[in-house]
Design a protein around this motif. Structure first.
Motif, short mmCIF file in Angstrom:
data_model
loop_
_atom_site.label_atom_id
_atom_site.label_comp_id
_atom_site.label_asym_id
_atom_site.label_seq_id
_atom_site.Cartn_x
_atom_site.Cartn_y
_atom_site.Cartn_z
N ARG A 2 -2.79 -2.84 4.69
CA ARG A 2 -2.10 -3.91 5.42
C ARG A 2 -1.75 -5.02 4.43
NH1 ARG A 2 -4.67 -5.84 10.96
NH2 ARG A 2 -3.73 -3.84 11.56
N ARG A 20 10.64 -3.80 3.33
CA ARG A 20 11.09 -2.50 3.82
C ARG A 20 10.55 -1.37 2.96
NH1 ARG A 20 11.96 0.19 7.93
NH2 ARG A 20 13.16 -1.53 8.80
N ARG A 23 6.94 -0.84 3.81
CA ARG A 23 6.85 -0.21 5.13
C ARG A 23 7.20 1.27 5.05
NH1 ARG A 23 6.58 2.48 8.62
NH2 ARG A 23 6.90 2.24 10.86
N ASP A 24 8.25 1.60 4.32
CA ASP A 24 8.66 2.99 4.17
C ASP A 24 7.64 3.79 3.37
OD1 ASP A 24 10.90 2.40 5.63
OD2 ASP A 24 12.25 2.31 3.90
N HIS A 27 2.78 1.58 4.49
CA HIS A 27 1.89 0.43 4.64
C HIS A 27 2.27 -0.38 5.89
CE1 HIS A 27 0.39 1.30 0.68
NE2 HIS A 27 1.58 1.11 0.14
N GLU A 28 1.28 -1.05 6.45
CA GLU A 28 1.54 -2.05 7.50
C GLU A 28 1.97 -3.33 6.81
OE1 GLU A 28 -1.29 -1.05 11.29
OE2 GLU A 28 -2.13 -2.31 9.71
N VAL A 29 3.07 -3.91 7.25
CA VAL A 29 3.61 -5.09 6.59
C VAL A 29 3.84 -6.21 7.60
CG1 VAL A 29 5.49 -6.02 5.18
CG2 VAL A 29 4.76 -3.65 4.87
N ASP A 85 13.34 -2.11 13.02
CA ASP A 85 11.88 -2.16 13.14
C ASP A 85 11.33 -3.58 13.10
OD1 ASP A 85 11.79 0.57 13.27
OD2 ASP A 85 11.26 0.86 11.16
N LEU A 122 2.59 -4.26 14.97
CA LEU A 122 2.04 -3.33 13.98
C LEU A 122 1.66 -2.01 14.63
CD1 LEU A 122 -0.21 -5.71 11.83
CD2 LEU A 122 1.99 -4.71 11.16
N ILE A 127 7.63 -4.23 12.02
CA ILE A 127 7.35 -5.26 11.02
C ILE A 127 7.43 -6.63 11.68
CG2 ILE A 127 8.02 -6.29 8.81
CD1 ILE A 127 9.45 -3.67 8.14
#
Length: 221
Positions: A2, A20, A23-24, A27-29, A85, A122, A127
């Motif tokens: 995270r 981005r 996230r791709d 990971h949680e962002v 997202d 999340l 995001i």
């Protein structure tokens, strides 16, 4: 992992691509952004004097309206860059709490928290993009808001993304800086301007168990 990304107002739209990419990568962002240059420009246009104390904006009721408009405009821009997202959230509407700061007007020191709205986004794979306002409403420094969220959310890492390469000492970027040493340097007045709240926030995050970095500088507890 995270990760909380704090994007400076000068680089928010361009730096959103980093969020981005993370996230791709699975990971949680969580994104927290500023809007300092935009707010200052609009205040000047309206004839409102901008005043800062140790890098934090003194906020009157008149100025708060400008702050909110500026933050929400940048929030929408960042969300647009991030895509479908991204979910824009205003901190005062999702329950971000802060302690009022004497002498700065409608300004608060954010308290570590895990707002349910952020956790919901999340959990849905999105995001959260948070505008740094707190209940009141109060204006809160974006760096400090990002650190409070990072600690409250139990983030693994917080990254302060801005147009500076890192913490500079004697014109050189420091690769690693201990929280106690950073406190000492702040007390000695070695830093001024916008790097001050970033360093204060990084210290708080590091002491709260979150890996913190400002550009190429890692701040450790």
């Amino acid at each position: 992992m995270r990760v909380v990304l704090k994007l400076g107002g000068r680089v928010a739209r361009d730096a959103a691509v980093e969020a981005r990419a993370l996230r791709d990568g699975g990971h949680e962002v969580v994104v927290v952004h500023g809007a300092g240059p935009q707010i200052t420009a609009e205040m000047e246009r309206r004839g409102i004097t901008a005043e800062f104390v140790r890098g934090r904006r003194v906020t009157t009721p008149e100025a708060l309206a400008v702050v909110r408009d500026g933050l929400l405009a940048v929030n929408a821009q960042v969300c647009q860059v991030l895509g479908a997202d991204a979910v824009g959230l205003a901190g005062d509407e999702i329950g971000l709490e802060a302690e009022p700061v004497e002498g700065l007007g409608l300004v608060g020191d954010p308290i570590p928290s895990a707002p349910p709205a952020v956790l919901d986004v999340l959990a849905d794979g999105g995001i959260p993009v948070v505008a740094p306002l707190a209940r009141g409403p109060l204006n809160v420094n974006a760096d400090e808001a990002a650190a409070a969220l990072a600690v409250g959310l139990g983030a693994d890492r917080i990254v302060f993304v801005s147009d500076v390469p890192g913490v500079l000492l004697d014109d050189a970027v420091v690769e690693r800086l201990g929280a106690d040493e950073a406190d000492h340097l702040l007390g000695d007045g070695r830093f001024e301007g916008g790097i001050v709240p970033k360093l204060v926030a990084a210290i708080e995050a590091a002491r709260g168990g979150v890996r913190a970095s400002i550009g190429a500088t890692e701040v450790v507890a």
